[in-house]
Every structure is written in C-alpha cells, then in structure tokens.
Scaffold this active site. Structure first.
Site, PDB file in Angstrom:
ATOM      1  N   ARG A  77       0.853  -1.188   0.000  1.00  0.00           N
ATOM      2  CA  ARG A  77       0.000   0.000   0.000  1.00  0.00           C
ATOM      3  C   ARG A  77       0.890   1.240   0.000  1.00  0.00           C
ATOM      4  O   ARG A  77       2.108   1.128   0.141  1.00  0.00           O
ATOM      5  CB  ARG A  77      -0.954  -0.001   1.195  1.00  0.00           C
ATOM      6  CG  ARG A  77      -0.253   0.155   2.521  1.00  0.00           C
ATOM      7  CD  ARG A  77      -1.246   0.217   3.683  1.00  0.00           C
ATOM      8  NE  ARG A  77      -0.558   0.570   4.907  1.00  0.00           N
ATOM      9  CZ  ARG A  77      -1.114   0.529   6.109  1.00  0.00           C
ATOM     10  NH1 ARG A  77      -2.362   0.135   6.248  1.00  0.00           N
ATOM     11  NH2 ARG A  77      -0.436   0.884   7.165  1.00  0.00           N
ATOM     12  N   TRP A 130       2.565  -5.855  13.614  1.00  0.00           N
ATOM     13  CA  TRP A 130       3.759  -5.313  12.951  1.00  0.00           C
ATOM     14  C   TRP A 130       4.938  -5.148  13.900  1.00  0.00           C
ATOM     15  O   TRP A 130       5.943  -4.554  13.535  1.00  0.00           O
ATOM     16  CB  TRP A 130       3.418  -4.003  12.233  1.00  0.00           C
ATOM     17  CG  TRP A 130       2.482  -3.087  12.958  1.00  0.00           C
ATOM     18  CD1 TRP A 130       1.145  -2.937  12.709  1.00  0.00           C
ATOM     19  CD2 TRP A 130       2.781  -2.197  14.046  1.00  0.00           C
ATOM     20  NE1 TRP A 130       0.586  -2.007  13.571  1.00  0.00           N
ATOM     21  CE2 TRP A 130       1.573  -1.538  14.404  1.00  0.00           C
ATOM     22  CE3 TRP A 130       3.936  -1.888  14.761  1.00  0.00           C
ATOM     23  CZ2 TRP A 130       1.487  -0.593  15.429  1.00  0.00           C
ATOM     24  CZ3 TRP A 130       3.856  -0.944  15.785  1.00  0.00           C
ATOM     25  CH2 TRP A 130       2.643  -0.318  16.104  1.00  0.00           C
ATOM     26  N   ASN A 168      -4.712   8.303   4.107  1.00  0.00           N
ATOM     27  CA  ASN A 168      -4.500   7.588   5.373  1.00  0.00           C
ATOM     28  C   ASN A 168      -3.030   7.619   5.733  1.00  0.00           C
ATOM     29  O   ASN A 168      -2.188   7.165   4.961  1.00  0.00           O
ATOM     30  CB  ASN A 168      -4.943   6.124   5.234  1.00  0.00           C
ATOM     31  CG  ASN A 168      -4.987   5.410   6.561  1.00  0.00           C
ATOM     32  OD1 ASN A 168      -5.793   5.752   7.423  1.00  0.00           O
ATOM     33  ND2 ASN A 168      -4.111   4.440   6.743  1.00  0.00           N
ATOM     34  N   GLU A 169      -2.747   8.190   6.889  1.00  0.00           N
ATOM     35  CA  GLU A 169      -1.370   8.217   7.390  1.00  0.00           C
ATOM     36  C   GLU A 169      -0.371   8.582   6.290  1.00  0.00           C
ATOM     37  O   GLU A 169       0.489   7.772   5.927  1.00  0.00           O
ATOM     38  CB  GLU A 169      -0.984   6.869   8.020  1.00  0.00           C
ATOM     39  CG  GLU A 169      -1.704   6.573   9.314  1.00  0.00           C
ATOM     40  CD  GLU A 169      -1.146   5.351  10.029  1.00  0.00           C
ATOM     41  OE1 GLU A 169      -0.500   4.513   9.370  1.00  0.00           O
ATOM     42  OE2 GLU A 169      -1.362   5.237  11.236  1.00  0.00           O
ATOM     43  N   GLU A 201      -7.492   5.761  15.280  1.00  0.00           N
ATOM     44  CA  GLU A 201      -7.207   4.326  15.294  1.00  0.00           C
ATOM     45  C   GLU A 201      -6.493   3.953  16.578  1.00  0.00           C
ATOM     46  O   GLU A 201      -5.595   4.656  17.031  1.00  0.00           O
ATOM     47  CB  GLU A 201      -6.253   3.944  14.160  1.00  0.00           C
ATOM     48  CG  GLU A 201      -6.798   4.040  12.778  1.00  0.00           C
ATOM     49  CD  GLU A 201      -5.733   3.601  11.757  1.00  0.00           C
ATOM     50  OE1 GLU A 201      -4.771   2.916  12.123  1.00  0.00           O
ATOM     51  OE2 GLU A 201      -5.881   3.989  10.591  1.00  0.00           O
ATOM     52  N   GLU A 244      -3.066  -8.078   7.167  1.00  0.00           N
ATOM     53  CA  GLU A 244      -3.374  -7.745   8.560  1.00  0.00           C
ATOM     54  C   GLU A 244      -4.347  -8.722   9.206  1.00  0.00           C
ATOM     55  O   GLU A 244      -5.054  -8.370  10.153  1.00  0.00           O
ATOM     56  CB  GLU A 244      -3.869  -6.296   8.639  1.00  0.00           C
ATOM     57  CG  GLU A 244      -2.733  -5.344   8.288  1.00  0.00           C
ATOM     58  CD  GLU A 244      -3.054  -3.867   8.423  1.00  0.00           C
ATOM     59  OE1 GLU A 244      -2.179  -3.104   8.885  1.00  0.00           O
ATOM     60  OE2 GLU A 244      -4.167  -3.470   8.035  1.00  0.00           O
ATOM     61  N   LYS A 245      -4.345  -9.972   8.714  1.00  0.00           N
ATOM     62  CA  LYS A 245      -5.323 -10.918   9.260  1.00  0.00           C
ATOM     63  C   LYS A 245      -5.022 -11.307  10.703  1.00  0.00           C
ATOM     64  O   LYS A 245      -5.888 -11.815  11.404  1.00  0.00           O
ATOM     65  CB  LYS A 245      -5.450 -12.146   8.365  1.00  0.00           C
ATOM     66  CG  LYS A 245      -4.170 -12.922   8.133  1.00  0.00           C
ATOM     67  CD  LYS A 245      -4.436 -14.036   7.125  1.00  0.00           C
ATOM     68  CE  LYS A 245      -3.186 -14.828   6.811  1.00  0.00           C
ATOM     69  NZ  LYS A 245      -2.161 -13.996   6.107  1.00  0.00           N
ATOM     70  N   PHE A 246      -3.803 -11.053  11.166  1.00  0.00           N
ATOM     71  CA  PHE A 246      -3.500 -11.315  12.576  1.00  0.00           C
ATOM     72  C   PHE A 246      -3.521 -10.042  13.413  1.00  0.00           C
ATOM     73  O   PHE A 246      -3.164 -10.049  14.585  1.00  0.00           O
ATOM     74  CB  PHE A 246      -2.164 -12.049  12.721  1.00  0.00           C
ATOM     75  CG  PHE A 246      -2.217 -13.424  12.125  1.00  0.00           C
ATOM     76  CD1 PHE A 246      -3.101 -14.376  12.621  1.00  0.00           C
ATOM     77  CD2 PHE A 246      -1.431 -13.769  11.029  1.00  0.00           C
ATOM     78  CE1 PHE A 246      -3.195 -15.638  12.058  1.00  0.00           C
ATOM     79  CE2 PHE A 246      -1.511 -15.025  10.456  1.00  0.00           C
ATOM     80  CZ  PHE A 246      -2.396 -15.966  10.968  1.00  0.00           C
ATOM     81  N   HIS A 247      -3.907  -8.934  12.786  1.00  0.00           N
ATOM     82  CA  HIS A 247      -4.105  -7.687  13.537  1.00  0.00           C
ATOM     83  C   HIS A 247      -5.522  -7.729  14.105  1.00  0.00           C
ATOM     84  O   HIS A 247      -6.457  -8.079  13.416  1.00  0.00           O
ATOM     85  CB  HIS A 247      -3.941  -6.500  12.588  1.00  0.00           C
ATOM     86  CG  HIS A 247      -3.899  -5.165  13.273  1.00  0.00           C
ATOM     87  ND1 HIS A 247      -4.984  -4.626  13.932  1.00  0.00           N
ATOM     88  CD2 HIS A 247      -2.903  -4.265  13.392  1.00  0.00           C
ATOM     89  CE1 HIS A 247      -4.646  -3.444  14.432  1.00  0.00           C
ATOM     90  NE2 HIS A 247      -3.382  -3.201  14.115  1.00  0.00           N
TER      91      HIS A 247
HETATM   92  C1  GAL Z   1      -2.309   2.054  10.674  1.00  0.00           C
HETATM   93  C2  GAL Z   1      -3.114   2.100   9.404  1.00  0.00           C
HETATM   94  C3  GAL Z   1      -4.194   1.065   9.372  1.00  0.00           C
HETATM   95  C4  GAL Z   1      -3.680  -0.258   9.848  1.00  0.00           C
HETATM   96  C5  GAL Z   1      -3.104  -0.084  11.218  1.00  0.00           C
HETATM   97  C6  GAL Z   1      -2.578  -1.363  11.809  1.00  0.00           C
HETATM   98  O1  GAL Z   1      -1.019   2.475  10.424  1.00  0.00           O
HETATM   99  O2  GAL Z   1      -3.668   3.372   9.214  1.00  0.00           O
HETATM  100  O3  GAL Z   1      -4.685   0.960   8.059  1.00  0.00           O
HETATM  101  O4  GAL Z   1      -2.697  -0.716   8.971  1.00  0.00           O
HETATM  102  O5  GAL Z   1      -2.044   0.814  11.182  1.00  0.00           O
HETATM  103  O6  GAL Z   1      -2.041  -1.155  13.093  1.00  0.00           O
END
Ligand code: GAL
Length: 655
Positions: A114, A313, A152-153, A305, A353-356
């Site tokens: 991304r 991560w 986003n960010e 968020e 991000e399936k484990f987030h």
């Molecule tokens: C942020 C992001 C989200 C998601 C999240 C995961 O940096 O805006 O889309 O990736 O982290 O922690």
C-alpha cells in the site's frame, strides 16, 4: 469552519475503520447488529477502496458504497468517508509507472502493498483529485456523512525524477537564487557548489555522508508535498460540503510530517495510537501522543485508530489483557479525545493484517475482545454528554518542533545514541509521573499563559524562537532546557560558540568548551543523581544563580545543571527519578501543581473541564483519596473521600 463537535453532536464518537468490501453482504447485516449492540455510532468507510470504486481507469462503481451508506444511515451510524487515495489500484502503476515512488537507493516501490504513490506525480494527483471529486459529488447530500477522512497516514518519501523536479521548484521558491542556496547549504564544503538548478537532486544514495542542509530541506519539502496532496483533496470535498469537517490521521509523533503546520489545515486533528501492551511505559507513551494531539488541535481531538487487541507489525505482538483497552480508551477521553475509534471493526481473514486485531476478533461475538468493546461502548454512551467538547488546561508546555528533530538526526552528529523522541519521552515521562499535565507547543507559539515551559531538546532554533524564549522569561515565565538546544540556526549552521549567545547569557553559560557524549549504558555522576546519554564541559558565567556540579571524572566540579534566575539548563539527561524530582520541584516553585497530590504509583489523574479522571495503570487494586464528594459517571455511585480502583480500573468523577 466546521468542528469536531459538528460530527459528535454531544457524544463521544465510537467505532472504527470498516472494510466491508472484504466480506459478503450478508455479513454487513450481522455487522450492523453487533455495532448497534456495542453502541458504535461511527464508522470510517472507504480507506482502501480505490480498486473497488475505480476498477479500471475512469470507471465508477459506487453501488456497493451507496448500499452501505444507506445501511449505516438507517441504523443511526454516522460515516467518516475516506478518500481512497493512499492505495492506488494496480492498474495505475502498470499504466503509469511514474506514479510509483523510488527510495534513496533508486528502488521502485511497487504495488502489492500500500501507499505506493509518488506525492509529486501529476498523474497520481490527477486520478486522486478525480476520484475525490466523484465521491464528494455523490455523497455530499447523504445523511450518513459526518466527516471526511483524506487519504490515510500520509508517510511516503520519493527520491525519483518527478520528485527531483518538484524539489528544485520548491528550492527555487525558497531561495530565489543559486547563490542563496549555496550559502544556506554550505556547499563550499566538499566541493558541492551548484552552478545550475538542474544539478540539484534529492539526497539520493551517496558514497559518504550527505549534505545535512540538503537532507533537512528534503524533509521540509516532503512534508510540504504530502500536505499539498492533502489540501488538494480537502479543498475538493470542502467545496461540496463546507459544513462537514475534514481530517487526515497522523501517525503518532512521526518524523516525516510537520504536524503543527498540518494541524492548521485540518478541521479535526486525528491520530492513530498503538502503544505496546507489554511496554512498561505504554500508558505514558499514549499520554504523550494524546497531549501532543490535543495541543495541535487546541481542543478536542479524534482518536482515529487504536487496536482492540494485538497489532501484527512488531516482532512479537501481544494482546491487551482484560481491561486495558477500556483503560487506554478512557485515558484518551481524559486527555481531550471526543472520538474513540479503532483499526478495524472486524478482524480480516485475508490479507497482510489478518492477525491484527479488530473490535470483532476471529472469536466473534462471544470473544472477549468484542465483549469488552461492548462494555466500553455502553460506558462511553453514558459519559459522552458530560465529557464531549470540554477542554483540559495545562500549566506546563513542552516545546517540540519537527525542524529541530530533522536537523538533529543528521549523519555526522556526535552521538547516534541521542534519539529525539526518546529525549522528548523522558522529559514528558518525568512530568507525567509527577502528575503534572502538559501541553505541547510549537516554540514560536505564545507561551505567556504557561507557568513553566520545558525544552527537552531543540537543536535547531530560529531567531524568532530565541526571541520568544527570552520574552517568555522576561515576562516572568520559568524555562527549563535540556542539552543540545540552540546549537544550530535554521540552515543547520552551528551558532558561534556552539550555542546561541543570547541563550548562553540567559542560562548563565560563559563558555561551552566541549560536548561529552556518553556511550550506551554509561552514566556520569552529578551531585545527587546520575546523568545519562550526554554531558557538557561548561564554564558558568558570574551571574549564574545556582549550579549542580558533575562529580569525579573529566568534568569534576563543572556545572551539570545551571540556573540563572528563572532559566534552567540541564546539560545531561538525569536518570528518570532525578529528572522527575528536578522538574516537579521547579514546576512547584513556578506554581504548576500536580492534578492530585499523593497519588499511589501507577495512578494517573487528569482533569477535563471540571471532571476528574482517575486511571489505575497497575494490575493491583488501589485506593485513592479524593477531595470532596463526586459522582462517578461510569457507575452512577457517589464517591466521598476515597475510591478504590480495581486492576486497570478507572473513574470519571463529577463534582
Ligand atoms: C495504521 C493504518 C491502518 C492499519 C493499522 C494497523 O497504520 O492506518 O490501516 O494498517 O495501522 O495497526
């Protein structure tokens, strides 16, 4: 100008990023049921939906989003609608490779992840504007729309050719002539003098250390380019919906964006906060970002968020123990958040991000994560009317500036151990542990409203800032500065004497002979405490009021801490307890008191308007003495004299 309160309407916004395009439509209805059960009143749609909205160049597929917007509205859930421009569809990179950024080594950042867009690419900007225009036109009148979320960010760098051309334009604008640029960059050093604008490049991979002012200007340029991307989209949506507030979410204390400047361009300042649940200073880390964001917003702000459970991560990603998500959410509210949101609503089954975690974890409705979310939603609904749009006031400001950070992290500095955010964190921690609430301020802001101003480290200072600091002290303010402050001017040119002469005079420093950085783990003895990271060989001026000397070693007897009147200079980083004692002592003398005196360790007290938030960051129950009689808005109970907070417990007390 629209404000956050136009979206919250007397509530705390509660919800998160919602990515329904990852799920069959029948799940959407299940989602809505769970959202309503949990008191979710806001979702962010469309953050990563570009390929779905525009599957091929110029195509528009809005049907699915129409259905979602309607579904949200029918169920009383507001929509923060995102422009999808942070993740262009694969066709864009394939058809227009110039939209892909390059790193300093010249490597292309391909699609497949991304944020693979070049901020300087005219083609990218064209497509981004077009999809933004289409979204804004389509949903301007939709009753579910409460806020715009741009991109986003923002966090990308680009060293490619189009960025190089944009960099040159930016430099021409700034310097006007090559002479001025050569002077500012000090290109007499290492034969770097430019005879043509075309010869100037982004600071790409080089054989040895790069020109520091070129690197500094490239950082300024990058922040400005990203900001241009933001304001271009903001202006489009604002034209369609002047009454709807606009935001873009910051990463916490991220090096790439001068967030002070960015905040001025936003109706709502929002941020993403992800402290490590295992980190001993996770709560302080959160508090720092919250204080910073509140200060940038100059009022209520949006927690855009956070994670309901683990992120994915870090090297090892820990879940949040029971109660911690609630505690950290209430901490944000205490420090001014009028929105408590998450990445993301439903945990993904596919993708990176399936484990987030999500608010609904893989364990679903019965899972602890969702059950705790539901409890929090109920509580936020209970207190929302009381807290929202109330302000918190601080007596102490911590100064922070991105330019100083950027210049301070250059190659070729005396110690790579000195990490700007870590120094900032250490000073904030000292005041946080002493329960003294702090704002952050840009060093050029008006400071006279603060009883004490601290400067953990501002390596680079403009003349305007120096005058501001002098005026603050002249006006009766108490100033405490850490080491490596006032070393360089705005071009990163070392000021004569190694520190600006006006500041040396202010602090009572006659001569700064040498800097003595310390190795990792090394300490230096001072009278009554140990210093870390750094020390300085300073000769005090006669006018100095008070000094704390170094003891033993090379600097024996020389001042580690100096005070001249109300101006203090601390030439090392005292160990945490010592810094806390030093700063809380100075704060008390300056009339800046802790929110509540005598709190048990690990308990934080924060005032928001007349409300008093008590937060127990420990795993053991604690009893806190409370002045007067209050109502705990979380339980409805009357609290007289004392209250017991359970593990990760919290109370919101109203007199
Ligand atoms: C942020 C992001 C989200 C998601 C999240 C995961 O940096 O805006 O889309 O990736 O982290 O922690």
């Amino acid at each position: 100008m629209p404000r956050l309160s136009d979206a919250t309407r007397g509530r705390v916004l509660f919800g998160g990023d919602y990515n329904p395009e990852q799920w069959p439509e029948k799940t959407w209805h299940e989602d809505v049921r769970l959202m309503k059960d949990a008191g979710v009143n806001s979702v962010t749609l469309g953050v990563f939906s570009w390929a779905k909205l525009e599957p091929e160049p110029g195509a528009r597929e809005f049907g699915w989003l129409d259905r979602l917007m309607d579904l949200m509205h029918e169920n009383g859930i507001g929509v923060v609608l995102a422009t999808p421009t942070s993740s262009p569809p694969p066709w864009m990179g394939r058809l227009h490779p110039e939209t892909l950024p390059r790193d300093a080594e010249g490597r292309v950042e391909w699609w497949g992840g991304r944020q693979h867009f070049s901020h300087s690419s005219a083609t990218y900007r064209h497509y981004a504007a077009a999809i933004t225009e289409a979204l804004a036109a389509r949903y301007a009148g939709h009753p579910a729309l409460t806020m715009w979320h741009i991109n986003n960010e923002y966090c990308t760098f680009d060293y490619g050719d189009e960025a190089a051309a944009a960099f040159r334009r930016w430099l021409r604008e700034k310097y006007g002539t090559l002479d001025a640029l050569n002077t500012a960059w000090g290109t007499a050093f290492w034969s770097q003098g430019y005879d043509s604008w075309d010869g100037i490049l982004p600071p790409r991979h080089a054989h040895y250390m790069k020109n520091p002012t070129q690197v500094l200007d490239f950082r300024r340029f990058t922040s400005d380019m990203l900001l241009e991307c933001y304001t271009a989209e903001r202006d489009i949506v604002a034209r369609h919906t002047p009454h709807i507030p606009v935001t873009t979410n910051f990463m916490p204390l991220w090096i790439g964006q001068d967030a002070w400047r960015w905040a001025e361009e936003e109706d709502v300042v929002s941020v993403d906060i992800y402290p490590d649940p295992r980190a001993p200073l996770g709560a302080q880390n959160g508090a720092l970002v919250q204080d910073m964001t509140r200060s940038q917003a100059r009022g209520p702000w949006m927690l855009m968020e956070q994670a309901a459970g683990p992120v994915n991560w870090r090297g090892v990603n820990h879940p949040k123990p029971r109660g911690l998500n609630r505690l950290w959410s209430l901490q944000a509210v205490a420090r001014g958040a009028d929105a408590v949101c998450y990445f993301q609503w439903r945990q993904s089954r596919q993708g990176a991000e399936k484990f987030h975690s999500g608010m609904v974890s893989h364990a679903g409705e019965q899972g602890r994560t969702y059950q705790e979310i539901k409890q929090l939603g109920t509580e936020l609904a209970r207190i929302g009317g009381e807290v929202s749009d109330r302000h918190s006031v601080s007596d102490v400001a911590i100064l922070h500036d991105w330019n100083a950070w950027w210049a301070g992290v250059q190659e070729g500095r005396l110690s790579t151990q000195v990490d700007h955010p870590a120094v900032l964190g250490a000073w904030h921690r000292a005041l946080w542990e002493a329960n003294v609430t702090t704002d952050f301020a840009h060093p050029e802001h008006a400071l006279s409203g603060y009883k004490m101003v601290v400067v953990p480290q501002l390596y680079l200072l403009t003349d305007a800032v120096i005058e501001n600091l002098l005026a603050y002290v002249r006006g009766g303010g108490t100033l405490v500065s850490g080491f490596l402050t006032g070393v360089a001017d705005e071009d990163d040119r070392v000021r004569p004497g190694g520190m600006d002469a006006r500041l040396r005079e202010l602090f009572g420093i006659r001569t700064l002979h040498e800097w003595w950085p310390l190795d990792a783990g090394e300490t230096v003895e001072c009278d009554g405490f140990r210093g870390t990271l750094w020390s300085e060989e300073i000769e005090a001026a006669d006018e100095v009021t008070e000094t704390v000397p170094y003891k033993g070693g090379e600097l024996d007897g020389l001042p580690a801490v100096l005070r001249r009147g109300r101006a203090w200079y601390v030439s090392t980083l005292p160990e945490p307890e010592a810094l806390r004692a030093l700063l809380s002592g100075i704060a008390a003398d300056a009339g800046a008191r802790p929110v509540l005196a005598g709190l048990p360790a690990g308990v934080e007290a924060v005032r928001r308007g007349e409300l008093l938030f008590l937060l127990n960051h420990g795993r053991e129950p604690v009893t806190v003495a409370v002045p007067d009689t209050h109502e705990d808005l979380l339980t409805g109970e009357t609290v007289t004299d004392r209250i017991t907070l359970g593990r990760y417990g919290a109370a919101v007390l109203k007199p």
